[in-house]
Design a protein around this motif. Structure first.
Motif, PDB file in Angstrom:
ATOM      1  N   THR A 250      48.579  47.076  40.530  1.00 52.52           N
ATOM      2  CA  THR A 250      47.272  47.668  40.872  1.00 52.52           C
ATOM      3  C   THR A 250      46.271  46.541  41.105  1.00 52.52           C
ATOM      4  O   THR A 250      46.097  45.684  40.236  1.00 52.52           O
ATOM      5  CB  THR A 250      46.766  48.552  39.733  1.00 52.52           C
ATOM      6  OG1 THR A 250      47.721  49.552  39.439  1.00 52.52           O
ATOM      7  CG2 THR A 250      45.458  49.213  40.164  1.00 52.52           C
ATOM      8  N   GLN A 251      45.656  46.540  42.318  1.00 52.28           N
ATOM      9  CA  GLN A 251      44.703  45.489  42.619  1.00 52.28           C
ATOM     10  C   GLN A 251      43.308  46.079  42.579  1.00 52.28           C
ATOM     11  O   GLN A 251      42.982  47.005  43.318  1.00 52.28           O
ATOM     12  CB  GLN A 251      45.043  44.844  43.961  1.00 52.28           C
ATOM     13  CG  GLN A 251      46.372  44.096  43.880  1.00 52.28           C
ATOM     14  CD  GLN A 251      46.738  43.382  45.155  1.00 52.28           C
ATOM     15  OE1 GLN A 251      46.689  43.964  46.212  1.00 52.28           O
ATOM     16  NE2 GLN A 251      47.127  42.122  45.044  1.00 52.28           N
TER      17      GLN A 251
ATOM     18  N   GLN B 229      41.856  43.952  56.733  1.00 51.01           N
ATOM     19  CA  GLN B 229      43.167  43.458  56.313  1.00 51.01           C
ATOM     20  C   GLN B 229      43.659  42.387  57.285  1.00 51.01           C
ATOM     21  O   GLN B 229      44.267  41.404  56.878  1.00 51.01           O
ATOM     22  CB  GLN B 229      44.149  44.617  56.257  1.00 51.01           C
ATOM     23  CG  GLN B 229      45.494  44.246  55.650  1.00 51.01           C
ATOM     24  CD  GLN B 229      46.425  45.445  55.531  1.00 51.01           C
ATOM     25  OE1 GLN B 229      46.044  46.570  55.837  1.00 51.01           O
ATOM     26  NE2 GLN B 229      47.636  45.196  55.082  1.00 51.01           N
TER      27      GLN B 229
ATOM     28  N   GLN C 266      36.499  34.050  42.806  1.00 50.91           N
ATOM     29  CA  GLN C 266      37.003  32.878  43.503  1.00 50.91           C
ATOM     30  C   GLN C 266      37.544  33.284  44.858  1.00 50.91           C
ATOM     31  O   GLN C 266      38.053  34.390  45.025  1.00 50.91           O
ATOM     32  CB  GLN C 266      38.103  32.202  42.675  1.00 50.91           C
ATOM     33  CG  GLN C 266      37.605  31.710  41.317  1.00 50.91           C
ATOM     34  CD  GLN C 266      38.674  31.041  40.491  1.00 50.91           C
ATOM     35  OE1 GLN C 266      39.860  31.290  40.656  1.00 50.91           O
ATOM     36  NE2 GLN C 266      38.261  30.166  39.586  1.00 50.91           N
TER      37      GLN C 266
ATOM     38  N   TYR D 108      40.239  31.904  47.856  1.00 44.97           N
ATOM     39  CA  TYR D 108      41.359  31.010  48.134  1.00 44.97           C
ATOM     40  C   TYR D 108      41.781  31.182  49.588  1.00 44.97           C
ATOM     41  O   TYR D 108      41.583  32.236  50.200  1.00 44.97           O
ATOM     42  CB  TYR D 108      42.570  31.357  47.264  1.00 44.97           C
ATOM     43  CG  TYR D 108      42.410  31.105  45.784  1.00 44.97           C
ATOM     44  CD1 TYR D 108      41.739  31.999  44.964  1.00 44.97           C
ATOM     45  CD2 TYR D 108      42.959  29.963  45.190  1.00 44.97           C
ATOM     46  CE1 TYR D 108      41.599  31.771  43.605  1.00 44.97           C
ATOM     47  CE2 TYR D 108      42.840  29.728  43.832  1.00 44.97           C
ATOM     48  CZ  TYR D 108      42.156  30.636  43.059  1.00 44.97           C
ATOM     49  OH  TYR D 108      42.030  30.408  41.706  1.00 44.97           O
TER      50      TYR D 108
ATOM     51  N   LEU E 188      45.568  33.198  55.222  1.00 41.37           N
ATOM     52  CA  LEU E 188      45.312  34.380  54.401  1.00 41.37           C
ATOM     53  C   LEU E 188      44.196  34.036  53.427  1.00 41.37           C
ATOM     54  O   LEU E 188      44.329  33.099  52.634  1.00 41.37           O
ATOM     55  CB  LEU E 188      46.581  34.777  53.644  1.00 41.37           C
ATOM     56  CG  LEU E 188      46.479  35.978  52.698  1.00 41.37           C
ATOM     57  CD1 LEU E 188      46.230  37.255  53.495  1.00 41.37           C
ATOM     58  CD2 LEU E 188      47.748  36.116  51.858  1.00 41.37           C
TER      59      LEU E 188
ATOM     60  N   LEU F  34      42.019  35.047  50.278  1.00 39.42           N
ATOM     61  CA  LEU F  34      42.158  35.876  49.087  1.00 39.42           C
ATOM     62  C   LEU F  34      40.933  35.724  48.196  1.00 39.42           C
ATOM     63  O   LEU F  34      40.436  34.614  48.004  1.00 39.42           O
ATOM     64  CB  LEU F  34      43.388  35.440  48.286  1.00 39.42           C
ATOM     65  CG  LEU F  34      44.751  35.609  48.953  1.00 39.42           C
ATOM     66  CD1 LEU F  34      45.779  34.681  48.308  1.00 39.42           C
ATOM     67  CD2 LEU F  34      45.209  37.046  48.858  1.00 39.42           C
TER      68      LEU F  34
ATOM     69  N   MET G 198      43.859  36.942  35.898  1.00 36.73           N
ATOM     70  CA  MET G 198      43.178  36.893  37.195  1.00 36.73           C
ATOM     71  C   MET G 198      43.775  37.923  38.141  1.00 36.73           C
ATOM     72  O   MET G 198      45.002  38.008  38.302  1.00 36.73           O
ATOM     73  CB  MET G 198      43.337  35.488  37.776  1.00 36.73           C
ATOM     74  CG  MET G 198      42.681  35.269  39.108  1.00 36.73           C
ATOM     75  SD  MET G 198      40.916  34.982  39.023  1.00 36.73           S
ATOM     76  CE  MET G 198      40.784  33.480  38.106  1.00 36.73           C
ATOM     77  N   ARG G 199      42.909  38.710  38.764  1.00 38.61           N
ATOM     78  CA  ARG G 199      43.348  39.743  39.718  1.00 38.61           C
ATOM     79  C   ARG G 199      42.971  39.310  41.116  1.00 38.61           C
ATOM     80  O   ARG G 199      41.837  38.898  41.364  1.00 38.61           O
ATOM     81  CB  ARG G 199      42.686  41.080  39.398  1.00 38.61           C
ATOM     82  CG  ARG G 199      42.905  41.550  37.966  1.00 38.61           C
ATOM     83  CD  ARG G 199      44.353  41.860  37.675  1.00 38.61           C
ATOM     84  NE  ARG G 199      44.558  42.220  36.268  1.00 38.61           N
ATOM     85  CZ  ARG G 199      45.722  42.623  35.774  1.00 38.61           C
ATOM     86  NH1 ARG G 199      46.786  42.722  36.575  1.00 38.61           N
ATOM     87  NH2 ARG G 199      45.829  42.911  34.495  1.00 38.61           N
ATOM     88  N   PHE G 200      43.927  39.440  42.025  1.00 36.28           N
ATOM     89  CA  PHE G 200      43.723  39.083  43.419  1.00 36.28           C
ATOM     90  C   PHE G 200      43.613  40.327  44.284  1.00 36.28           C
ATOM     91  O   PHE G 200      44.243  41.350  44.005  1.00 36.28           O
ATOM     92  CB  PHE G 200      44.893  38.241  43.935  1.00 36.28           C
ATOM     93  CG  PHE G 200      44.852  36.793  43.532  1.00 36.28           C
ATOM     94  CD1 PHE G 200      45.235  36.408  42.252  1.00 36.28           C
ATOM     95  CD2 PHE G 200      44.442  35.823  44.420  1.00 36.28           C
ATOM     96  CE1 PHE G 200      45.197  35.076  41.875  1.00 36.28           C
ATOM     97  CE2 PHE G 200      44.414  34.486  44.053  1.00 36.28           C
ATOM     98  CZ  PHE G 200      44.785  34.109  42.775  1.00 36.28           C
ATOM     99  N   GLY G 201      42.834  40.199  45.368  1.00 39.25           N
ATOM    100  CA  GLY G 201      42.889  41.196  46.404  1.00 39.25           C
ATOM    101  C   GLY G 201      44.130  40.985  47.261  1.00 39.25           C
ATOM    102  O   GLY G 201      44.847  39.984  47.101  1.00 39.25           O
ATOM    103  N   ALA G 202      44.362  41.918  48.182  1.00 42.54           N
ATOM    104  CA  ALA G 202      45.539  41.821  49.059  1.00 42.54           C
ATOM    105  C   ALA G 202      45.334  40.807  50.177  1.00 42.54           C
ATOM    106  O   ALA G 202      46.285  40.407  50.846  1.00 42.54           O
ATOM    107  CB  ALA G 202      45.881  43.184  49.643  1.00 42.54           C
TER     108      ALA G 202
END
Lengths: 117, 108
Positions: free
Chosen positions: B1-2, B9, B33, B35, B86, B88, B96-100
């Motif tokens: 789950t993000q 996208q 953050q 990336y 990409l 992010l 730490m949670r990343f988006g897609a």
């Protein structure tokens, strides 16, 4: 200087085999993280260590996944009885700061691409 | 789950164009953050924003953290083919949670 290194870079395993993925963090880095990245997705958190202590393993998808960092440096992510859904890139990152710092910086390795056939 | 939603996208533009990508969440983050990740490599940290309303500039890249610390944007001026990758966003403490991510292609 040396960055985060991971080995192997590529691993093909037959379903049911056990695999071990290694991460060498930047020397002196306190925190170490493991992520799983599926194709076309962002990294998903698996677990993290502060020195040798595993502080959070809430992201490990099942009890087949196990990570260790016994001496507070090199870490190994082990996956037992691999399944096809385990196929992904496994990323390791290290940070010189503890995760209680608001702006800790993560330095990522190139990842290990695991393919389970 | 993000928990972090990134848009768009996919984005394909011509060299020299400007663009903005977004990172949104219903959660408040103490910091976010950004990336950039290239194929076969791990993500590389571009910037960390920690204060609501903060704006940081990195050459042609401008990062903004929302006043409520729930969202962030990345604006690129005069995009170049070397900006392809990409992008992010990530937030959290420890876990730490990343988006897609937003996959950007800049065509020469």
């Amino acid at each position: 200087g040396a960055g985060v290194s991971q080995s192997p870079r590529y691993k093909v395993a037959k379903r049911g085999q056990d695999v071990a993925l290694r991460c060498d963090p930047i020397s002196g880095h306190v925190s170490l993280f493991w992520y799983q990245q599926a194709l076309g997705q962002g990294p998903e958190f698996l677990t993290y260590f502060q020195n040798e202590a595993q502080l959070d393993k809430s992201g490990l998808p099942s009890d087949r996944f196990f990570a260790e960092r016994p001496e507070g440096s090199v870490s190994t992510l082990k996956i037992q009885r691999t399944q096809q859904e385990d196929s992904a890139v496994y990323l390791c990152a290290s940070s010189p700061q503890a995760t209680t710092s608001r702006s800790y910086e993560q330095y990522f390795g190139p990842g290990t691409r695991l393919t389970v056939t | 789950t993000q928990l972090l939603e990134q848009s768009p996208q996919f984005l394909s533009i011509q060299e020299g164009e400007n663009l903005t990508v977004y990172c949104n969440s219903s959660s408040v983050f103490s910091s976010l953050q950004w990336y950039r990740q290239e194929p076969g490599e791990g993500p590389v940290l571009l910037v960390t924003v920690v204060t609501g309303g903060e704006v940081k500039k990195l050459k042609r890249l401008t990062f903004q953290f929302g006043d409520a610390r729930k969202d962030s944007s990345l604006h690129i001026t005069a995009a170049q083919p070397g900006d392809t990758g990409l992008y992010l966003c990530a937030g959290g403490e420890g876990d730490m949670r990343f988006g897609a991510g937003t996959r950007l292609t800049v065509k020469p």
